[in-house]
Design an enzyme around this catalytic site. Sequence first.
Site, PDB file in Angstrom:
ATOM      1  N   GLY A  28       0.818  -1.220   0.000  1.00 29.18           N
ATOM      2  CA  GLY A  28       0.000   0.000   0.000  1.00 29.18           C
ATOM      3  C   GLY A  28       0.845   1.259   0.000  1.00 29.18           C
ATOM      4  CB  ALA A  29       1.961   3.902   1.301  1.00 24.46           C
TER       5      ALA A  29
ATOM      6  CG  HIS B 293       5.057   5.007  -5.039  1.00 28.08           C
ATOM      7  ND1 HIS B 293       5.631   4.318  -6.070  1.00 28.08           N
ATOM      8  CD2 HIS B 293       5.497   4.406  -3.897  1.00 28.08           C
ATOM      9  CE1 HIS B 293       6.413   3.368  -5.597  1.00 28.08           C
ATOM     10  NE2 HIS B 293       6.343   3.388  -4.271  1.00 28.08           N
TER      11      HIS B 293
ATOM     12  CG  HIS C 260       3.160   0.695  -5.548  1.00 29.89           C
ATOM     13  ND1 HIS C 260       3.317   1.766  -4.700  1.00 29.89           N
ATOM     14  CD2 HIS C 260       3.736  -0.358  -4.919  1.00 29.89           C
ATOM     15  CE1 HIS C 260       3.950   1.378  -3.609  1.00 29.89           C
ATOM     16  NE2 HIS C 260       4.221   0.100  -3.708  1.00 29.89           N
TER      17      HIS C 260
ATOM     18  CD  GLN D  90       7.676  -7.530   3.660  1.00 26.01           C
ATOM     19  OE1 GLN D  90       6.890  -8.353   3.233  1.00 26.01           O
ATOM     20  NE2 GLN D  90       8.222  -6.612   2.878  1.00 26.01           N
TER      21      GLN D  90
ATOM     22  N   GLY E 264       8.894  -5.237  -8.785  1.00 24.51           N
ATOM     23  CA  GLY E 264       9.719  -4.124  -9.247  1.00 24.51           C
ATOM     24  C   GLY E 264      11.218  -4.404  -9.161  1.00 24.51           C
TER      25      GLY E 264
ATOM     26  CG  ASP F  70      11.869  -3.670  -3.360  1.00 28.98           C
ATOM     27  OD1 ASP F  70      12.291  -3.365  -2.245  1.00 28.98           O
ATOM     28  OD2 ASP F  70      10.960  -3.039  -3.944  1.00 28.98           O
TER      29      ASP F  70
ATOM     30  CD  GLN G  93      10.281  -7.850  -2.571  1.00 28.70           C
ATOM     31  OE1 GLN G  93      10.238  -7.607  -1.393  1.00 28.70           O
ATOM     32  NE2 GLN G  93       9.531  -7.211  -3.445  1.00 28.70           N
TER      33      GLN G  93
ATOM     34  NE  ARG H 143      10.685   1.550   4.812  1.00 26.79           N
ATOM     35  CZ  ARG H 143      10.503   0.374   4.226  1.00 26.79           C
ATOM     36  NH1 ARG H 143      10.613   0.261   2.918  1.00 26.79           N
ATOM     37  NH2 ARG H 143      10.206  -0.687   4.936  1.00 26.79           N
TER      38      ARG H 143
END
Length: 281
Positions: A31-32, A34, A37, A61, A149, A152, A155, A189
Site C-alpha cells: 500500500g501507500a 505511488h 506501483h 518482513q 519491481g 527491490d 527481492q 517511505r
Amino acid sequence: MQVFVKEKGLKQRISYLKSKGKSIGFVPTMGALHDGHMQLIKASKQKCDITVCSIFVNPTQFNNKEDLVKYPRTFERDKELLKNEGVDIIFHPTAEVVYPKGLDLSVDMDLEGLDTIWEGEFRPGHFKGVVQVVKRLLDLVEPGYLFMGQKDFQQFTIISMMLRKLKISTELIVVPIHREKSGLAMSSRNVRLTKEFKTKSLVLSRMLKYAKDNYRFDKISEIRKYALGKIEEEGLKPEYFAIVNGYDLHEVKSSDENYIIAIVAAWAGEIRLIDNIIISK
Ligand code: AMP
C-alpha cells in the site's frame, strides 16, 4: 472493482474467472501506493485479462518494529488510485487472514545465501518474511503472472529462486524502477523524508549513474570508494554500495561477467533508502 478481505470470497471469485478462461496477473504491495506501483499495475493490465492487487503490510518482513508502526497506511486513497487504473480485484486482508492460527506457513528453503547478503545482512530475517508472505499470497491468488519491481532487486532475485525451487508455475515479470523527475527512486517511505533529505538523497541515483557511466572491471573499488565518499559528504549514512553479478548478487570478480548491477542502501536521516541500476546485461 471488487475488494476482498477474506480468503473465501477471493478464492471463489478467482476460480470463477479462471473457469471463464481469464488470465490472472498479480501485483503484491504494502500500500501507500505511488506511480512506481502503478507501473506494475499497467504491466499486468497489458498482459493479463484480470489484475489483482494485494495491499498488506506484512509484519513478518519488518526487522525493525518502529518501521512497521510508522509504515504509511493510506487504504482509501490507494483504493481510488487502483480503481482509476482499472484494477479488477483488491485483496486487503488482515494479518489473521494471511496467517491463521494453527496453520504452519513457514517456507523452509535454502536460499543459497541470497538472503543473508546486502539487504539480508542489514535486515536479518527480512527475506524469510518476504518469501513466507509471497508464497502464501500466491497460494491464495494462484496467478499466472506475478509482477514485481526492479527497485527491490534482491527481492525479485529471491522470489525467482523460490518459484524455481518450489516448481510454482507462475511467471515472474520484472518492471523497471520508476523515478521522480529528480532521479529519486519512488518509494512509499519517501513521504517520510524531510525536505532537506529529499534533496540530499539524490546523491544515491547520481552515484549509481556515475557507476554505470564509468564502469570498468579494474575500476570497481575506485568507483565504490568515490560513491561511498560522496554519499557520506551529503550527510547520508551508507550501509553498502556494491557492484554485483545480477544472477547471484556476489561482487563482480572477473571481467567476463556479463550481468552487472550497482546496488546501494543508505540512511537519509531516519529513513532507509535502497536503489540500484543495471550497468550491463
Ligand atoms: P512495496 O509496496 O514497497 O512492497 O512494493 C510493492 C512492489 O512495487 C514491489 O514489487 C516493488 O519492487 C515495486 N516497486 C516499489 N517501488 C517501485 C518503483 N519506484 N518502481 C518500480 N517498482 C516499484
